[in-house]
Scaffold this active site. Structure first.
Site, PDB file in Angstrom:
ATOM      1  N   ALA A 187       0.831  -1.215   0.000  1.00  0.00           N
ATOM      2  CA  ALA A 187       0.000   0.000   0.000  1.00  0.00           C
ATOM      3  C   ALA A 187       0.861   1.260   0.000  1.00  0.00           C
ATOM      4  CB  ALA A 187      -0.911   0.010   1.221  1.00  0.00           C
ATOM      5  N   GLU A 192      -4.236  13.001   0.216  1.00  0.00           N
ATOM      6  CA  GLU A 192      -4.231  14.287  -0.463  1.00  0.00           C
ATOM      7  C   GLU A 192      -4.206  14.162  -1.984  1.00  0.00           C
ATOM      8  OE1 GLU A 192      -0.993  16.434   1.222  1.00  0.00           O
ATOM      9  OE2 GLU A 192      -1.996  16.697   3.145  1.00  0.00           O
TER      10      GLU A 192
END
Lengths: 232, 286
Positions: A187, A192
């Site tokens: 991962a 953002e």
């Protein structure tokens, strides 16, 4: 997160090993239960173990923490470096309607594709996409701190509006099939990512719709109407 | 922290005697959605806060076909929005109240508090003006009735005298079937209107028999645009006439710059939105 969970698991197994009179390394856990390998019949629940740890002499709750710092290279004097060990890639597309008489922009729909490596928790990841996009839309169309003689004059959510749940456009999104070798379980970050392209995407869509390009944020309807008038 | 005494009179009579006793030191509270913000910002620092929430039947909404709608000043926005006679006979009011803030606030804020605050940014006043509403002002000495468009005097100033309370809003039976409401909120649906327009109209054979036009967020008070109405009243409804009416409406407004837009932009919006609202109302009327 993975490091913190590993730490918590180790503490749970230490406590459970005492209770089961076994070695921590011989324990395994499955479906919320902890037991000695091959002796599933005699098991403890995670909550039993946590409670036993809390209420024993000198007991304490089980708390674990962990951190992860991807390989990065601080920029040198020539500004060359590598700020992150793992970069995200993403794409967004927006369809907008622009009211030529008021300048109002209505986002008809949004499409988003995000690369965050392995998606460990899909619901949480979707939430990050939606939240990031909401902030991106606010940044593009609404938000801006206004300063008058050094003081912010819109320091509350009545004057400083952010998009609400009801302002969100229909959203289609997908995750890239991807694996990040440096991240936990493949991962990498996501939060953002979806704020970054949104203002440009919306501005391009407005330009495509009515042929004007506003070059300061937020792209308010007033600025669009002024640009439309100047264009004639 | 502002220290204040809190009173909950159980009758209007007791409320009036408290108002007389404390005079300018006292402020009245109902839902608190306006007063408490003012107090937090130290714009108001009352020594005594008098709550009207325990006065019986102060939130009653009644409707009679020959008299119209009577709304107790303590009725909250949400109750008016969902009231069956409002939905059935006053679709403009239902539509307007549905757009005020969001349900949590509509369940707290009362219509009496909204109007008595004299805030030109809120929505209900313009629609109530478009329906010829009047308000009952009551004091220990008696009652008087004031047309709502004469009730709004200036920015946060109303016709309420010292010792008086707004007790009831009366909306006569609707005489003009066409209506429209536009709340222009480009920043967020949960914002005050940049410009708000409420209109009712009665037509026959393509002619405007009668019309009312109210606007909010466009001046120091909620505006009743009488000159604009006169442009259309008794005249054939044409696109040019609607444009002229909207143009005249903009001359009756004095918007100011704020973070929703400049005064100039708002004047442009008035010309567009009044025309669009009139078009929709005319369509509904015929």
């Amino acid at each position: 997160m993975k490091n913190a969970a590993t730490n918590v698991k180790q503490q749970l197994f230490e406590q459970a090993a005492e209770m089961l009179e076994a070695n921590p390394q011989d324990l395994i856990s499955r479906d919320g239960k902890i037991f000695v390998k091959g002796a599933e019949g005699k098991s403890l629940t995670v909550s039993d173990v946590a409670r036993a740890r809390l209420f024993r002499h000198n007991g304490a709750p089980i708390v674990g923490s962990g951190s992860f710092d991807a390989d990065s290279v601080l920029p040198d004097a020539t500004r060359f470096g590598n700020e992150s060990g793992a970069y995200n890639y993403g794409a967004q597309a927006a369809q907008v309607q622009v009211d030529p008489e008021t300048g109002q922009v209505k986002i008809v729909q949004f499409a988003v594709a995000s690369d965050c490596g392995t998606v460990i928790y899909p619901l949480g990841a979707e939430g990050q996409v939606e939240g990031g996009l909401a902030q991106g839309i606010g940044y593009a169309l609404i938000e801006g701190l206004q300063i008058d003689e050094g003081r912010p004059i819109n320091p509350n959510f009545s004057d400083y509006r952010i998009p609400s749940m009801r302002d969100m456009p229909p959203l289609q999104h997908t995750f890239a099939d991807s694996y990040e070798p440096t991240g936990p379980f493949g991962a990498k970050g996501l939060g953002e990512l979806n704020m970054d392209p949104t203002a440009a995407v919306i501005n391009n869509a407005i330009f495509d719709a009515v042929g004007v390009r506003v070059k300061t944020l937020p792209i308010t309807p007033e600025k669009i109407l002024r640009a439309l008038k100047e264009k004639g | 922290m502002i220290r204040f005494d809190y009173q909950e009179p159980t009758t209007l009579k007791k409320a009036f005697s408290l108002l007389e006793k404390h005079g300018d030191d006292a402020r009245v509270i109902a839902g608190g959605t306006s007063l408490l913000i003012m107090m937090r910002q130290r714009l108001l620092m009352p020594k005594v806060v008098i709550s009207l929430t325990r006065i019986p039947k102060f939130d009653r909404i009644t409707y009679k076909p020959n008299d119209g709608l009577r709304i107790g000043a303590g009725a909250c926005h949400r109750d008016i929005e969902l009231s069956p006679p409002v939905k059935k006979h006053y679709p403009l009011l239902h539509e307007t109240f549905r757009k005020v803030a969001q349900p949590r606030i509509r369940n707290m804020g009362t219509i009496g508090g909204n109007l008595a605050a004299g805030d030109p940014l809120t929505d209900p006043g313009a629609s109530l003006i478009a329906l010829d509403a009047e308000v009952t002002l009551t004091s220990s000495k008696g009652q008087r009735t004031v047309r709502l468009d004469e009730f709004f005097v200036d920015y946060y100033q109303t016709a309420l005298e010292a010792g008086e309370l707004l007790t009831e809003i009366h909306v006569p039976p609707p005489e003009r079937p066409g209506w429209s409401h536009i709340k222009f909120t480009p920043r967020s649906i949960e914002d005050f209107a940049t410009v708000g327009v409420a209109i009712t109209v009665k037509t026959s054979d393509g002619t405007c028999e009668d019309i009312r036009l109210g606007l909010n967020s466009v001046a120091s008070t909620i505006v009743h645009a009488k000159k604009a109405e006169a442009v259309l009243r008794g005249k054939p409804i044409t696109e040019a006439a609607l444009r002229e009416m909207a143009e005249v409406a903009s001359t009756e407004c004095e918007p100011t710059d704020d973070n929703r837009g400049s005064a100039e932009y708002k004047l442009d919006l008035i010309k567009v939105l009044v025309r669009r609202a009139a078009e929709e109302a005319v369509q509904r009327a015929s």
